[in-house]
Design a protein around this motif. Structure first.
Motif, PDB file in Angstrom:
ATOM      1  N   LEU A 238       0.811  -1.208   0.000  1.00 24.25           N
ATOM      2  CA  LEU A 238       0.000   0.000   0.000  1.00 24.25           C
ATOM      3  C   LEU A 238       0.847   1.262   0.000  1.00 24.25           C
ATOM      4  O   LEU A 238       2.059   1.222   0.228  1.00 24.25           O
ATOM      5  N   GLU A 239       0.174   2.356  -0.232  1.00 23.92           N
ATOM      6  CA  GLU A 239       0.811   3.673  -0.254  1.00 23.92           C
ATOM      7  C   GLU A 239       1.482   3.967   1.081  1.00 23.92           C
ATOM      8  O   GLU A 239       0.939   3.688   2.149  1.00 23.92           O
ATOM      9  N   ASP A 240       2.655   4.554   1.000  1.00 21.83           N
ATOM     10  CA  ASP A 240       3.398   4.967   2.189  1.00 21.83           C
ATOM     11  C   ASP A 240       3.018   6.409   2.526  1.00 21.83           C
ATOM     12  O   ASP A 240       3.295   7.331   1.755  1.00 21.83           O
ATOM     13  N   PHE A 241       2.386   6.604   3.677  1.00 17.35           N
ATOM     14  CA  PHE A 241       1.963   7.938   4.102  1.00 17.35           C
ATOM     15  C   PHE A 241       3.085   8.728   4.774  1.00 17.35           C
ATOM     16  O   PHE A 241       2.861   9.846   5.240  1.00 17.35           O
ATOM     17  N   GLY A 242       4.270   8.173   4.848  1.00 11.31           N
ATOM     18  CA  GLY A 242       5.388   8.897   5.446  1.00 11.31           C
ATOM     19  C   GLY A 242       5.487   8.682   6.946  1.00 11.31           C
ATOM     20  O   GLY A 242       4.933   7.724   7.497  1.00 11.31           O
ATOM     21  N   ASP A 243       6.186   9.595   7.609  1.00 11.15           N
ATOM     22  CA  ASP A 243       6.518   9.418   9.022  1.00 11.15           C
ATOM     23  C   ASP A 243       5.781  10.367   9.965  1.00 11.15           C
ATOM     24  O   ASP A 243       5.994  10.319  11.177  1.00 11.15           O
ATOM     25  N   ASP A 244       4.941  11.236   9.431  1.00 19.20           N
ATOM     26  CA  ASP A 244       4.331  12.271  10.269  1.00 19.20           C
ATOM     27  C   ASP A 244       3.041  11.778  10.916  1.00 19.20           C
ATOM     28  O   ASP A 244       1.933  12.195  10.561  1.00 19.20           O
ATOM     29  N   ARG A 245       3.198  10.866  11.887  1.00 17.36           N
ATOM     30  CA  ARG A 245       2.049  10.494  12.712  1.00 17.36           C
ATOM     31  C   ARG A 245       1.657  11.682  13.582  1.00 17.36           C
ATOM     32  O   ARG A 245       2.517  12.409  14.094  1.00 17.36           O
ATOM     33  N   MET A 246       0.378  11.854  13.778  1.00 11.18           N
ATOM     34  CA  MET A 246      -0.092  12.962  14.607  1.00 11.18           C
ATOM     35  C   MET A 246       0.522  12.908  15.997  1.00 11.18           C
ATOM     36  O   MET A 246       0.944  13.939  16.545  1.00 11.18           O
ATOM     37  N   ARG A 247       0.619  11.732  16.589  1.00 13.39           N
ATOM     38  CA  ARG A 247       1.205  11.595  17.927  1.00 13.39           C
ATOM     39  C   ARG A 247       2.650  12.098  17.945  1.00 13.39           C
ATOM     40  O   ARG A 247       3.047  12.898  18.808  1.00 13.39           O
ATOM     41  N   ASP A 248       3.451  11.640  17.017  1.00 18.91           N
ATOM     42  CA  ASP A 248       4.863  12.029  16.976  1.00 18.91           C
ATOM     43  C   ASP A 248       5.013  13.514  16.677  1.00 18.91           C
ATOM     44  O   ASP A 248       5.878  14.190  17.255  1.00 18.91           O
ATOM     45  N   TRP A 249       4.191  14.008  15.771  1.00 14.16           N
ATOM     46  CA  TRP A 249       4.246  15.429  15.409  1.00 14.16           C
ATOM     47  C   TRP A 249       4.001  16.292  16.644  1.00 14.16           C
ATOM     48  O   TRP A 249       4.718  17.258  16.901  1.00 14.16           O
ATOM     49  N   LEU A 250       2.969  15.933  17.432  1.00 13.05           N
ATOM     50  CA  LEU A 250       2.614  16.750  18.586  1.00 13.05           C
ATOM     51  C   LEU A 250       3.593  16.566  19.742  1.00 13.05           C
ATOM     52  O   LEU A 250       3.763  17.482  20.555  1.00 13.05           O
TER      53      LEU A 250
ATOM     54  N   GLY B  66       2.955  17.479   5.634  1.00 14.21           N
ATOM     55  CA  GLY B  66       3.918  18.076   6.540  1.00 14.21           C
ATOM     56  C   GLY B  66       3.421  19.269   7.324  1.00 14.21           C
ATOM     57  O   GLY B  66       4.228  20.088   7.775  1.00 14.21           O
ATOM     58  N   THR B  67       2.108  19.389   7.519  1.00 12.66           N
ATOM     59  CA  THR B  67       1.559  20.456   8.363  1.00 12.66           C
ATOM     60  C   THR B  67       0.462  19.868   9.241  1.00 12.66           C
ATOM     61  O   THR B  67      -0.208  18.916   8.836  1.00 12.66           O
TER      62      THR B  67
ATOM     63  N   GLN C  16      -6.066  14.337   6.647  1.00 15.07           N
ATOM     64  CA  GLN C  16      -5.835  13.245   7.583  1.00 15.07           C
ATOM     65  C   GLN C  16      -5.687  11.928   6.828  1.00 15.07           C
ATOM     66  O   GLN C  16      -6.636  11.460   6.185  1.00 15.07           O
ATOM     67  N   GLY C  17      -4.509  11.319   6.893  1.00  8.45           N
ATOM     68  CA  GLY C  17      -4.324   9.993   6.332  1.00  8.45           C
ATOM     69  C   GLY C  17      -4.773   8.951   7.342  1.00  8.45           C
ATOM     70  O   GLY C  17      -4.293   8.933   8.479  1.00  8.45           O
TER      71      GLY C  17
END
Length: 333
Positions: free
Chosen positions: A88-100, A196-197, A202-203
């Motif tokens: 499947l598509e890779d949504f990257g590394d920006d999980r909401m938990r990690d971002w916050l 990246g914002t 929301q993925g």
């Protein structure tokens, strides 16, 4: 060295990714495993959800529904559900938990985007999924008496427990706010921030257990997060943001029992999670989940203060020793 599952290279060859570099990712609370693939300027995620413990077809079905409704589920590149493989598509590394964790000042923006995404989903026709009915709610909440009570070394009134829950859940299962797609695990670790914002689209991930049920359930999952502290006042503000957006879309959640039903769903989910985290520790050898129980217990206690939960609150008063309650569930043996 990480052992790769049998059949992985055969699947990648069929999918046209035989030359990809394979990077195993940390696991979650299930039997699923994830791998990041890189090669020739492209990247993708590989999910291994092996039957009989997992059913990748359910993930594929929900992903298809969400894509049809214009929601942002990962695109499916290739799949062999009988063998448990999904590319499947890779949504990257920006999980909401990690971002916050790194940018706590973005909390309001990120959560507002998350509740607005739910409001959008709840305005769509429900998916072709099973109902979140009384039997499902009771089956889940029994995990508390089946796993937590023995681990805490207490004997409880199981029949009274079920009777109390049946009473408080009846308004939920007959509520006019039923009939939306419920992803069931919608929280900061399962939301990817695309672009990246914090206000980015929301993925959505980890939605394979979707049912059709009450509009409050995924809000509870998001705002009473078992893995991340969410201030109660902030959660109430985000609940109002959701209700305002639904009212803008023609659904009034202010002059109904929605808030009481939200609290009931919170108590049900939190009691279930206490049971699940205990089971993960005792049966599956994952003791790290025990450290989250005090947070979940605190949320449960707050929910029990709502009048709608009075029968369940009385059961807790009669069956769970005050010392255990005061200590956030006590020590699990």
């Amino acid at each position: 060295m990480t052992t790769l599952p049998e059949g992985l290279h055969d699947f990648l060859r069929e999918a046209g990714w035989s030359d990809a570099a394979i990077d195993p990712l940390p696991g979650d609370a299930s039997f699923r495993r994830y791998f990041r693939l890189r090669g020739e300027g492209r990247r993708a995620m590989l999910m291994h959800a092996p039957p009989p413990h997992e059913d990748p077809q359910a993930f594929l079905d929900v992903a298809g529904y969400l894509a049809e409704q214009g929601m942002r589920a990962p695109a499916i590149h290739h799949a062999d559900p009988r063998a448990g493989w999904v590319l499947l598509e890779d949504f990257g590394d920006d999980r909401m938990r990690d971002w916050l964790d790194a940018r706590p000042g973005d909390e309001e923006t990120a959560y507002e985007a998350a509740v607005l995404a739910l409001a959008e989903l709840h305005g769509k026709p429900p998916g072709p999924f099973a109902p979140y009915d009384m039997a499902a709610y009771l089956r889940e909440v029994r995990l508390f008496t089946e796993w937590y009570a023995p681990a805490a070394g207490i004997e409880v009134d199981e029949a009274g427990f079920e009777a109390a829950w049946r009473e408080v859940l009846e308004p939920v299962v007959t509520s006019p706010h039923n009939g939306v797609t419920v992803l069931r695990d919608y929280h900061a670790e399962n939301i990817m921030l695309l672009g990246g914002t914090p206000g980015a689209p929301q993925g959505l991930i980890d939605f394979q257990d979707a049912l059709v049920g009450h509009a409050g359930y995924d809000l509870v999952s998001l705002l009473q997060d078992a893995r991340r502290d969410v201030d109660r006042g902030f959660a109430d503000m985000m609940l109002d943001t959701y209700r305002e957006e639904r009212r803008r879309r023609g659904v009034n959640l202010y002059d109904t029992g929605f808030v009481g039903e939200f609290a009931t769903l919170g108590a049900q989910r939190n009691a279930k999670i206490v049971g699940i985290f205990t089971r993960l520790a005792r049966r599956d050898g994952k003791p790290r989940y025990l450290a989250m129980i005090p947070r979940v217990w605190k949320l449960l206690e707050a929910d029990l203060g709502y009048p709608a939960l009075a029968p369940v609150a009385r059961w807790f008063d009669a069956n769970i020793p005050a010392a255990l309650r005061a200590s956030g569930g006590g020590k699990i043996e």
